[in-house]
Design a protein around this motif. Structure first.
Motif, mmCIF file in Angstrom:
data_model
loop_
_atom_site.group_PDB
_atom_site.id
_atom_site.type_symbol
_atom_site.label_atom_id
_atom_site.label_comp_id
_atom_site.label_asym_id
_atom_site.label_seq_id
_atom_site.Cartn_x
_atom_site.Cartn_y
_atom_site.Cartn_z
ATOM 1 N N TYR A 124 0.842 -1.187 0.000
ATOM 2 C CA TYR A 124 0.000 0.000 0.000
ATOM 3 C C TYR A 124 0.883 1.244 0.000
ATOM 4 O O TYR A 124 1.955 1.274 0.619
ATOM 5 N N LEU A 125 0.408 2.290 -0.675
ATOM 6 C CA LEU A 125 1.063 3.593 -0.682
ATOM 7 C C LEU A 125 0.080 4.626 -0.150
ATOM 8 O O LEU A 125 -1.101 4.608 -0.517
ATOM 9 N N TYR A 126 0.562 5.528 0.722
ATOM 10 C CA TYR A 126 -0.271 6.615 1.210
ATOM 11 C C TYR A 126 0.393 7.938 0.871
ATOM 12 O O TYR A 126 1.560 8.168 1.205
ATOM 13 N N ARG A 127 -0.350 8.813 0.192
ATOM 14 C CA ARG A 127 0.172 10.094 -0.265
ATOM 15 C C ARG A 127 -0.416 11.231 0.578
ATOM 16 O O ARG A 127 -1.628 11.320 0.749
ATOM 17 N N ILE A 128 0.481 12.097 1.085
ATOM 18 C CA ILE A 128 0.069 13.183 1.967
ATOM 19 C C ILE A 128 0.597 14.508 1.428
ATOM 20 O O ILE A 128 1.803 14.684 1.245
ATOM 21 N N ASP A 129 -0.302 15.438 1.185
ATOM 22 C CA ASP A 129 0.063 16.794 0.763
ATOM 23 C C ASP A 129 0.354 17.614 2.016
ATOM 24 O O ASP A 129 -0.515 17.764 2.878
ATOM 25 N N VAL A 130 1.580 18.146 2.136
ATOM 26 C CA VAL A 130 1.963 18.893 3.339
ATOM 27 C C VAL A 130 2.125 20.383 3.053
ATOM 28 O O VAL A 130 2.661 21.125 3.888
ATOM 29 N N ASN A 131 1.666 20.830 1.896
ATOM 30 C CA ASN A 131 1.732 22.254 1.576
ATOM 31 C C ASN A 131 0.621 23.022 2.295
ATOM 32 O O ASN A 131 -0.448 22.477 2.579
ATOM 33 N N GLU A 132 0.862 24.317 2.572
ATOM 34 C CA GLU A 132 -0.150 25.139 3.227
ATOM 35 C C GLU A 132 -1.385 25.299 2.341
ATOM 36 O O GLU A 132 -2.508 25.377 2.822
ATOM 37 N N VAL A 133 -1.142 25.346 1.032
ATOM 38 C CA VAL A 133 -2.238 25.435 0.066
ATOM 39 C C VAL A 133 -2.311 24.110 -0.680
ATOM 40 O O VAL A 133 -1.371 23.730 -1.368
ATOM 41 N N PRO A 134 -3.407 23.358 -0.550
ATOM 42 C CA PRO A 134 -3.498 22.052 -1.197
ATOM 43 C C PRO A 134 -3.564 22.163 -2.714
ATOM 44 O O PRO A 134 -4.025 23.171 -3.259
ATOM 45 N N ASP A 135 -3.094 21.130 -3.389
ATOM 46 C CA ASP A 135 -3.126 21.052 -4.840
ATOM 47 C C ASP A 135 -4.556 20.782 -5.294
ATOM 48 O O ASP A 135 -5.127 19.723 -5.006
ATOM 49 N N VAL A 136 -5.144 21.738 -6.008
ATOM 50 C CA VAL A 136 -6.535 21.621 -6.447
ATOM 51 C C VAL A 136 -6.747 20.379 -7.307
ATOM 52 O O VAL A 136 -7.761 19.681 -7.191
ATOM 53 N N PHE A 137 -5.780 20.077 -8.170
ATOM 54 C CA PHE A 137 -5.956 18.996 -9.131
ATOM 55 C C PHE A 137 -5.628 17.619 -8.561
ATOM 56 O O PHE A 137 -5.966 16.603 -9.144
ATOM 57 N N GLU A 138 -4.972 17.582 -7.402
ATOM 58 C CA GLU A 138 -4.605 16.310 -6.783
ATOM 59 C C GLU A 138 -5.401 16.050 -5.504
ATOM 60 O O GLU A 138 -5.134 15.088 -4.788
#
Length: 248
Positions: A113-127
Motif C-alpha cells: 500500500y502507498l499513502y500520499r500526503i500533501d503537506v503544503n499550506e495550500v493544497p493542490d486543487v488537481f490532486e
C-alpha cells in the motif's frame, strides 16, 4: 477451462470498494463492474478472485484478479474488450493466461500500500482527490522511527476490525517514509492486510508525524496485554494499492 490474470488500476473515489457483501451489500463495486463486462463478453457466469479487497474510496495502481472461462479470445482481445466497455475510471492494463491452479489471492506473496500526503499550506486543487491534505509539515523522522517498530511479525488484532476467528498475525516486510518537501509518502509491504489494518496504521503514523503521538506508543498497540490501541483511521483518498507480488 482457461485461467486468466488481470492487472487493474482504478480510481476508487466513487465506488464502495472492491466488493461489498453482507448487511451493507452493494453493486457499486469494482468487482461488479468488471464481472458484468466479462459476463457480457463470454456469455458465462464469471467469478473473480482478487489479490486484495480494497475498501471504499481506496485507489489502485496494481490490483490483480484471476478468473476462469472457456473463451477462445486472445489476451489482447480480452484487454481491448474490457477497456472498451469498462467505466473510464477503471482500466485493465494487462491480461495474461496462467496455469490452471493460479489464484490471485492464494498465490500472492506480498501486498503493498502507498499513502500520499500533501503537506503544503495550500493544497493542490488537481490532486485533492488523490492525496490527504495535512496542511502543514510532518515530522518525517519520527514517522520513520515508528515504521521500524511496525516491521516484522506481530499480532495486528488492535489494528483491525477482523473477526475473532481469523488469524490476526501478519508480517510487515517493509515500512518506509519518503519526504520530498511538498509530499510525504508512506509505503507498507506485508504478506497480507487485515480489514482496515492499513488505514489504522496510516492514521497512527499521521498522529506521530503531527507530534500527537510518540513512536514508542506503537509497541503498546502491538502488545496484547496493553490497553492502548489505535483510534484514528486515515482518509482513503490518499490510499493506493500499489502492487501485489507473485513468484515468477
Amino acid at each position: 477451462m482457461r485461467n486468466f490474470k488481470l492487472k487493474i488500476e482504478y480510481d476508487g473515489g466513487r465506488y464502495d470498494g472492491w466488493q461489498r457483501l453482507g448487511a451493507n451489500e452493494s453493486t457499486n463495486t469494482i468487482e461488479r463492474k468488471i464481472t458484468d463486462v466479462l459476463t457480457k463478453m463470454t456469455g458465462e457466469e464469471i467469478v473473480l478472485a482478487v489479490g486484495l479487497r480494497t475498501e471504499q474510496g481506496v485507489h489502485a495502481y496494481g490490483q490483480t484478479a484471476s478468473f476462469q472461462c472457456n473463451t477462445k479470445q486472445s489476451c489482447r482481445e480480452i484487454l481491448h474488450y474490457l477497456n472498451r466497455y469498462l467505466p473510464r475510471d477503471i482500466a485493465v492494463i494487462d491480461v495474461m493466461e496462467m496455469p490452471e491452479r493460479f489464484h490471485a489471492s492464494l498465490n500472492a506473496k506480498s501486498r503493498t500500500y502507498l499513502y500520499r500526503i500533501d503537506v503544503n499550506e495550500v493544497p493542490d486543487v488537481f490532486e485533492r482527490r488523490y492525496k490527504y491534505n495535512a496542511f502543514k509539515r510532518l515530522d518525517a523522522e519520527k514517522m520513520k522511527q515508528a515504521c521500524k517498530l511496525l516491521c516484522g511479525v506481530h499480532d495486528f488484532r488492535k489494528f483491525s476490525s477482523a473477526k475473532k476467528n481469523k488469524s490476526t498475525v501478519k508480517e510487515i516486510y517493509r515500512a518506509e517514509v519518503f519526504d520530498d518537501g511538498g509530499e510525504v509518502q508512506i509505503t507498507l509491504e506485508a504478506n497480507d492486510f487485515l480489514h482496515n489494518m492499513a488505514r489504522l496504521i496510516f492514521g497512527t503514523l499521521l498522529l506521530v508525524g503531527n507530534k500527537e503521538l510518540e513512536p514508542e506508543e506503537i509497541l503498546k498497540m502491538l502488545d496484547a496485554k496493553s490497553e492502548v490501541k489505535p483510534e484514528t483511521m486515515a482518509d482513503t483518498c490518499g490510499m493506493f494499492l500499489q502492487e501485489i507480488k507473485y513468484d515468477k
